[in-house]
Design a protein around this motif. Structure first.
Motif, PDB file in Angstrom:
ATOM      1  N   TYR A 176     -16.190 -37.404  30.142  1.00  0.00           N
ATOM      2  CA  TYR A 176     -16.593 -35.879  30.134  1.00  0.00           C
ATOM      3  C   TYR A 176     -15.696 -34.826  29.611  1.00  0.00           C
ATOM      4  O   TYR A 176     -14.539 -35.232  29.475  1.00  0.00           O
ATOM      5  CB  TYR A 176     -16.771 -35.332  31.608  1.00  0.00           C
ATOM      6  CG  TYR A 176     -16.040 -35.408  32.638  1.00  0.00           C
ATOM      7  CD1 TYR A 176     -15.013 -34.300  32.432  1.00  0.00           C
ATOM      8  CD2 TYR A 176     -15.514 -36.314  33.492  1.00  0.00           C
ATOM      9  CE1 TYR A 176     -13.900 -33.948  33.402  1.00  0.00           C
ATOM     10  CE2 TYR A 176     -14.300 -36.270  34.405  1.00  0.00           C
ATOM     11  CZ  TYR A 176     -13.653 -34.987  34.169  1.00  0.00           C
ATOM     12  OH  TYR A 176     -12.312 -34.773  35.113  1.00  0.00           O
ATOM     13  N   ALA A 229     -15.832 -23.224  33.705  1.00  0.00           N
ATOM     14  CA  ALA A 229     -15.916 -24.121  32.875  1.00  0.00           C
ATOM     15  C   ALA A 229     -17.314 -25.018  32.847  1.00  0.00           C
ATOM     16  O   ALA A 229     -17.688 -25.019  34.137  1.00  0.00           O
ATOM     17  CB  ALA A 229     -14.668 -25.030  32.783  1.00  0.00           C
ATOM     18  N   LYS A 255     -19.025 -28.691  32.669  1.00  0.00           N
ATOM     19  CA  LYS A 255     -18.829 -30.238  32.475  1.00  0.00           C
ATOM     20  C   LYS A 255     -19.859 -30.771  31.732  1.00  0.00           C
ATOM     21  O   LYS A 255     -21.013 -30.674  32.331  1.00  0.00           O
ATOM     22  CB  LYS A 255     -18.606 -30.688  33.862  1.00  0.00           C
ATOM     23  CG  LYS A 255     -18.140 -32.001  33.979  1.00  0.00           C
ATOM     24  CD  LYS A 255     -17.749 -32.461  35.374  1.00  0.00           C
ATOM     25  CE  LYS A 255     -17.625 -33.865  35.437  1.00  0.00           C
ATOM     26  NZ  LYS A 255     -17.323 -34.586  36.781  1.00  0.00           N
ATOM     27  N   LEU A 259     -14.454 -30.616  29.791  1.00  0.00           N
ATOM     28  CA  LEU A 259     -14.716 -29.244  30.433  1.00  0.00           C
ATOM     29  C   LEU A 259     -14.667 -28.134  29.401  1.00  0.00           C
ATOM     30  O   LEU A 259     -13.616 -28.551  28.692  1.00  0.00           O
ATOM     31  CB  LEU A 259     -13.597 -29.077  31.525  1.00  0.00           C
ATOM     32  CG  LEU A 259     -13.693 -30.173  32.715  1.00  0.00           C
ATOM     33  CD1 LEU A 259     -12.407 -30.002  33.571  1.00  0.00           C
ATOM     34  CD2 LEU A 259     -14.802 -29.792  33.748  1.00  0.00           C
TER      35      LEU A 259
END
Ligand code: SAM
Length: 340
Positions: free
Chosen positions: A36, A3, A5, A38
């Protein structure tokens, strides 16, 4: 699967970029953290070159993918690895499961029925699906287990949708798309939906927004189900739906223009000019396009707009895979009167 970020305010832009590059993993769900997001990406060396923070994370699968994984897991003890390769994603519509069973695993039908009933104990019918046929886009089904009916009531985006898969088109996989459109619509809009089917788009939009919708459908069976659906959801609807039985190609020229036109166009039908002429603000036009023809499709829309004396901007969104290299897409067309 890894993933990336990214700061929350950049998430949408990065997601679009990853999709454009074919690196976004749409089977998984993004996850929000404090400031944030992901974003799920596929395993590809190109990711490392993009300058994002890459984490070795396994984000959770989208619910429908998870169910499919559950079925695959359950059947792993009964089907060989090779046979599992032929297992296709399936849909649950109300209390009916519909699944494609390729001929290579036809002899495993009883195991598949067993697996589906284990994952979804509430099922009453399991049907094997064939292909869409004719102008009404009705699929062929054969019931392989349970009650002998293809009629059920399906819940989607907070509305009830009565369907009869043997008589009218319905695709539960457009759920996200219907929600997306409902979020774009503003209270007060007048909306036209030709090719309306049993009214899933109209119901979802009217559930969320105070709008006036005119919907048109040619298949009498779909029309009757649509009328029932308006009654089924009467209490929930903020908006009004006027439903007309008839041929969109004959009726549209007689109708006024609308703030927004939504055209879930039947495959093989060209209704671009017909629907553009009726759109004053927005047209959402669905079509099936080869990946190499996406730009040509965009140019055609812009050309049609110009011929009608209008300017437009076009964003083409991939909605689903249809067959190798061919996608179902939605062209979101914003239309304005030409300034020159
Ligand atoms: C792809 S389906 C979409 C149905 C519905 N909007 C949905 O998403 O479930 C296209 C629909 O257009 C209808 N249809 C086909 N030709 C039509 C025409 N000339 N006028 C009005 N409806 C038509 C079909 O019966 C079918 O229900």
């Amino acid at each position: 699967m890894p993933a990336v970020k990214v700061p929350r305010r950049e998430a949408e832009t990065v997601k679009r970029k990853l999709k454009r590059l074919g690196l976004y993993d749409g089977k998984r769900r993004p996850k929000r953290g404090d400031g944030y997001v992901l974003l799920p990406v596929i395993n590809d060396p190109l990711i490392e070159e993009l300058d994002y923070e890459v984490l070795p994370l396994e984000l959770s699968l989208r619910p429908e993918r998870q169910l499919y994984k559950n079925l695959e897991g359950i059947l792993a003890g009964r089907l060989s690895r090779e046979e599992l390769e032929y297992l296709r994603r399936y849909d649950v519509i109300g209390d009916i499961a519909v699944i494609q069973i390729p001929s290579e695993i036809e002899h495993r039908t009883e195991d598949i029925i067993w697996g589906l009933r284990k994952v979804h104990p509430f099922l009453k019918v399991i049907a094997r699906k064939g292909f869409h046929k004719g102008a009404f886009r009705i699929r062929e089904y054969s019931i392989v287990w349970g009650e002998k009916r293809l009629e059920t009531v399906h819940k989607e985006n907070g509305v009830w949708v009565k369907v009869d898969l043997s008589k009218a088109f319905f695709n539960p996989r457009m759920k996200g798309e219907r929600y997306r459109l409902a979020q774009l619509v503003r209270d007060g809009e007048r909306i036209l939906i030709p090719f309306a089917g049993v009214l899933p788009y109209a119901l979802v939009i009217a559930r969320y927004r105070r709008v006036k919708i005119t919907a048109i459908e040619l298949n009498r069976e779909a029309y009757k189900l649509g009328l029932e659906n308006i009654e089924l959801n009467r209490e929930k609807l903020k908006g009004e739906i006027e439903f007309i039985h008839g041929d969109a190609f004959k009726l549209l020229p007689e109708l006024p223009t609308y703030d927004r036109v939504i055209s879930p166009t039947p495959r093989g039908v060209d209704a671009l000019r017909l629907t553009l002429e009726k759109a004053n603000g927005w047209l959402h036009y669905y079509d099936f396009v080869h990946e190499e023809r996406v730009d040509a499709f965009r140019r055609r829309i812009i050309g049609e707009c110009r011929r009608l004396g209008r300017d437009c901007s076009v964003r083409i969104k991939k909605v689903s895979d249809f067959k190798p290299h061919v996608f179902k897409v939605c062209a979101d067309v914003e239309i304005s009167v030409r300034s020159d």
